[in-house]
Write an enzyme that holds these catalytic residues in place. Structure first.
Site, PDB file in Angstrom:
ATOM      1  N   CYS A 104      87.688  35.630  12.451  1.00 46.05           N
ATOM      2  CA  CYS A 104      88.068  34.321  12.993  1.00 46.05           C
ATOM      3  C   CYS A 104      86.832  33.427  12.970  1.00 46.05           C
ATOM      4  O   CYS A 104      85.948  33.622  12.131  1.00 46.05           O
ATOM      5  CB  CYS A 104      88.701  34.445  14.381  1.00 46.05           C
ATOM      6  SG  CYS A 104      87.568  34.917  15.706  1.00 46.05           S
ATOM      7  N   ARG A 136      90.167  35.524  19.128  1.00 43.97           N
ATOM      8  CA  ARG A 136      91.268  36.087  18.346  1.00 43.97           C
ATOM      9  C   ARG A 136      90.910  37.370  17.621  1.00 43.97           C
ATOM     10  O   ARG A 136      91.640  38.374  17.723  1.00 43.97           O
ATOM     11  CB  ARG A 136      91.764  35.047  17.320  1.00 43.97           C
ATOM     12  CG  ARG A 136      92.521  33.901  17.947  1.00 43.97           C
ATOM     13  CD  ARG A 136      92.774  32.780  16.951  1.00 43.97           C
ATOM     14  NE  ARG A 136      91.523  32.100  16.604  1.00 43.97           N
ATOM     15  CZ  ARG A 136      91.442  31.082  15.740  1.00 43.97           C
ATOM     16  NH1 ARG A 136      92.536  30.671  15.118  1.00 43.97           N
ATOM     17  NH2 ARG A 136      90.288  30.500  15.500  1.00 43.97           N
ATOM     18  N   ASP A 193      94.449  29.130  17.926  1.00 44.26           N
ATOM     19  CA  ASP A 193      93.121  29.302  18.526  1.00 44.26           C
ATOM     20  C   ASP A 193      93.177  28.923  20.007  1.00 44.26           C
ATOM     21  O   ASP A 193      93.420  27.770  20.349  1.00 44.26           O
ATOM     22  CB  ASP A 193      92.109  28.403  17.800  1.00 44.26           C
ATOM     23  CG  ASP A 193      90.684  28.654  18.269  1.00 44.26           C
ATOM     24  OD1 ASP A 193      90.482  29.530  19.146  1.00 44.26           O
ATOM     25  OD2 ASP A 193      89.774  27.980  17.760  1.00 44.26           O
TER      26      ASP A 193
END
Length: 201
Positions: free
Chosen positions: A7, A13, A170
């Site tokens: 990420c 994440r 996100d």
């Protein structure tokens, strides 16, 4: 299998996904990293909280994407299409093993992307053929082409509208509820990933 999950900063994440893969697929070697990550940052407090709520405890320190990690991995899964494109620019030799998590894990998503790419390619072939045989004013070429192929264009627009999300949301800097939503997304795709890996054995 050696799996690298990527990420942006490797604090939300990708470490959440890494922990889920460790729990769901203990036979897979997994690491996570961030394209703009620094070494040694802890996972975000909200990420730790929602993972504990889900019964997944994890200690994490961020790591950047490096050539060594890219070479190590058999498969690289990114959280977004933009992450994938950035890695493709930097490591073009890794293209065959580089995918977003949704497109790789979900057969439905992969099939939808394939249909859309085929429709784009078909329309482009027709556009080239149309342009080569068009003898009118070049300024009217686009308008005439769109009129002649309005059904194909409408079909592409329908495919685009029905596409599953290519990106994992996100949650960075947002509420705990957003983190819970992101975790649900990750759980869904990690379950799909586990099914795919089991079926390929």
């Amino acid at each position: 299998m050696k799996l690298l999950i990527v990420c942006t900063g490797n604090t939300c994440r990708s470490p959440m996904a890494e922990a889920l893969v460790r729990k769901r697929l203990p036979q897979v070697e997994v690491q996570s990293a961030g394209i703009f990550a620094h070494d040694g940052s802890p996972a975000s407090h909200q990420a730790v909280t929602v993972m504990e709520e889900a019964g997944v405890l994890f200690a994490h320190q961020s790591k950047p994407v490096t050539r060594e990690r890219v070479e190590w991995a058999d498969l690289i899964l990114t959280m977004t299409e933009q992450h994938k494109q950035l890695l493709l620019e930097q490591y073009p030799h890794a293209a065959e093993k580089l995918h977003t998590l949704p497109e790789y894990a979900s057969q439905e998503a992969a099939a939808a992307w394939k249909s859309l790419q085929e429709a784009y390619a078909d329309l482009e072939t027709k556009r080239v053929r149309f342009a080569s045989s068009f003898s009118g004013d070049p300024n009217t070429l686009q308008r005439e082409f769109m009129h002649a192929h309005q059904h194909e264009i409408a079909h592409i627009q329908e495919l685009e509208a029905s596409m599953p999300a290519a990106d994992i949301m996100d949650p960075f800097g947002r509420s705990i509820e957003v983190y819970r939503t992101t975790l649900k997304e990750l759980e869904f795709y990690v379950d799909k990933l586990a099914e795919k890996i089991h079926n390929e054995k």
